[in-house]
Design a protein around this motif. Structure first.
Motif, short mmCIF file in Angstrom:
data_model
loop_
_atom_site.label_atom_id
_atom_site.label_comp_id
_atom_site.label_asym_id
_atom_site.label_seq_id
_atom_site.Cartn_x
_atom_site.Cartn_y
_atom_site.Cartn_z
N ALA A 126 37.01 36.62 30.67
CA ALA A 126 36.37 37.05 31.92
C ALA A 126 34.99 36.43 32.07
CB ALA A 126 36.28 38.57 31.97
N LYS A 127 34.22 36.39 30.99
CA LYS A 127 32.89 35.77 31.06
C LYS A 127 33.00 34.30 31.40
CE LYS A 127 30.26 38.79 27.99
NZ LYS A 127 29.57 38.85 26.68
N GLN A 128 33.97 33.62 30.80
CA GLN A 128 34.12 32.18 31.01
C GLN A 128 34.70 31.85 32.38
OE1 GLN A 128 36.61 30.81 27.83
NE2 GLN A 128 35.06 31.19 26.26
N ARG A 129 35.68 32.61 32.83
CA ARG A 129 36.45 32.20 34.00
C ARG A 129 36.22 33.03 35.25
NH1 ARG A 129 42.19 30.96 32.29
NH2 ARG A 129 42.23 30.02 34.34
N CYS A 130 35.61 34.20 35.11
CA CYS A 130 35.49 35.10 36.27
C CYS A 130 34.05 35.41 36.66
CB CYS A 130 36.21 36.42 35.98
SG CYS A 130 37.91 36.25 35.42
N SER A 131 33.13 35.27 35.71
CA SER A 131 31.77 35.75 35.95
C SER A 131 30.99 34.91 36.96
CB SER A 131 30.99 35.84 34.64
OG SER A 131 30.81 34.55 34.08
N GLY A 132 31.51 33.78 37.38
CA GLY A 132 30.85 33.02 38.42
C GLY A 132 30.85 33.75 39.76
N CYS A 133 31.86 34.59 39.95
CA CYS A 133 31.98 35.33 41.22
C CYS A 133 32.01 36.84 41.04
CB CYS A 133 33.25 34.90 41.95
SG CYS A 133 33.24 33.17 42.45
N HIS A 134 32.45 37.31 39.88
CA HIS A 134 32.59 38.75 39.64
C HIS A 134 31.61 39.23 38.59
CE1 HIS A 134 36.51 39.15 41.72
NE2 HIS A 134 36.73 37.93 41.28
N MET A 135 31.14 40.44 38.73
CA MET A 135 30.37 41.07 37.68
C MET A 135 31.40 41.64 36.71
SD MET A 135 27.55 44.11 37.80
CE MET A 135 28.78 45.38 37.95
N VAL A 136 31.49 41.06 35.51
CA VAL A 136 32.52 41.47 34.57
C VAL A 136 32.06 42.58 33.65
CG1 VAL A 136 33.66 39.23 34.66
CG2 VAL A 136 31.98 39.66 32.88
N GLY A 137 30.74 42.73 33.48
CA GLY A 137 30.21 43.78 32.62
C GLY A 137 29.76 44.96 33.44
N LEU A 138 28.90 45.76 32.84
CA LEU A 138 28.43 46.96 33.54
C LEU A 138 27.03 46.79 34.13
CD1 LEU A 138 29.69 49.66 31.04
CD2 LEU A 138 30.76 48.86 33.14
N ASP A 139 26.35 45.71 33.76
CA ASP A 139 25.01 45.50 34.31
C ASP A 139 25.13 44.96 35.73
OD1 ASP A 139 25.83 42.91 33.95
OD2 ASP A 139 24.19 42.34 32.64
N GLU A 140 24.03 44.86 36.40
CA GLU A 140 24.02 44.41 37.79
C GLU A 140 23.48 42.99 37.91
OE1 GLU A 140 25.26 46.18 40.29
OE2 GLU A 140 25.63 47.97 39.09
N THR A 141 23.38 42.25 36.79
CA THR A 141 22.74 40.94 36.83
C THR A 141 23.70 39.79 37.07
OG1 THR A 141 22.92 40.72 34.42
CG2 THR A 141 20.89 41.71 35.30
N SER A 142 25.00 40.00 36.97
CA SER A 142 25.97 38.93 37.14
C SER A 142 26.22 38.64 38.61
CB SER A 142 27.28 39.31 36.46
OG SER A 142 27.08 39.56 35.09
N ALA A 143 26.89 37.53 38.86
CA ALA A 143 27.26 37.18 40.23
C ALA A 143 28.14 38.29 40.81
CB ALA A 143 28.02 35.86 40.23
N THR A 144 28.00 38.52 42.09
CA THR A 144 28.78 39.61 42.70
C THR A 144 29.41 39.18 44.02
OG1 THR A 144 26.78 40.49 43.72
CG2 THR A 144 27.47 41.47 41.62
N GLU A 145 29.84 37.93 44.14
CA GLU A 145 30.55 37.51 45.34
C GLU A 145 31.86 38.24 45.47
OE1 GLU A 145 30.88 33.25 45.67
OE2 GLU A 145 28.93 33.02 44.72
N GLY A 146 32.53 38.43 44.33
CA GLY A 146 33.80 39.15 44.31
C GLY A 146 33.55 40.58 43.85
N PRO A 147 34.58 41.41 43.92
CA PRO A 147 34.43 42.80 43.49
C PRO A 147 34.04 42.90 42.02
CG PRO A 147 36.56 42.45 44.56
CD PRO A 147 35.93 41.11 44.39
N ARG A 148 33.26 43.92 41.70
CA ARG A 148 32.90 44.17 40.30
C ARG A 148 34.13 44.61 39.53
NH1 ARG A 148 28.13 48.41 40.92
NH2 ARG A 148 29.90 49.49 41.82
N PHE A 149 34.25 44.16 38.28
CA PHE A 149 35.40 44.54 37.47
C PHE A 149 35.50 46.05 37.33
CE2 PHE A 149 36.99 40.79 34.73
CZ PHE A 149 37.06 39.99 35.84
#
Length: 113
Positions: free
Chosen positions: A39-62
């Motif tokens: 998920a970090k490698q392939r999804c985190s460019g658009c989705h927040m995969v963890g619980l923090d709010e610092t990741s990309a959020t173009e897509g829905p949060r995991f």
């Protein structure tokens, strides 16, 4: 025994210092750990995969997706995404084992917050 423990600890710390990266320990199952890594490698460019709010959020949060889908429906959704994409998301090729690992990671999200 104390000397042995000290030697083991020193060896582990030297390994971490030598790599420049501390080993990541999530406490999850091996499948969930692999799922988080994928998920970090392939999804985190658009989705927040963890619980923090610092990741990309173009897509829905995991964690939001985890509340919408159970394991079976999520695996089915990954199959659809692999072939057709979803909404604005283009097709993303996921193997069956990768999808299973990501599902295992998703299932940890409800226990983390």
């Amino acid at each position: 025994m104390r000397v042995f423990t000290s030697m083991v600890l020193a060896t582990l710390l030297a390994g971490c210092a030598g790599s420049g990266v501390a080993p990541e320990s999530s406490g999850f199952s091996p499948a969930a750990d692999r799922g988080l890594s994928i998920a970090k490698q392939r999804c985190s460019g658009c989705h927040m995969v963890g619980l923090d709010e610092t990741s990309a959020t173009e897509g829905p949060r995991f964690r939001d997706l985890q509340m919408r889908y159970n394991g079976v429906s999520l695996a089915r959704k990954f199959g659809e995404i692999s072939q057709h994409g979803a909404g604005e998301m283009p097709p993303v090729s996921l193997g069956a084992s990768e999808a299973e690992d990501i599902v295992a990671y998703f299932e940890t999200l409800d226990r983390r917050y």
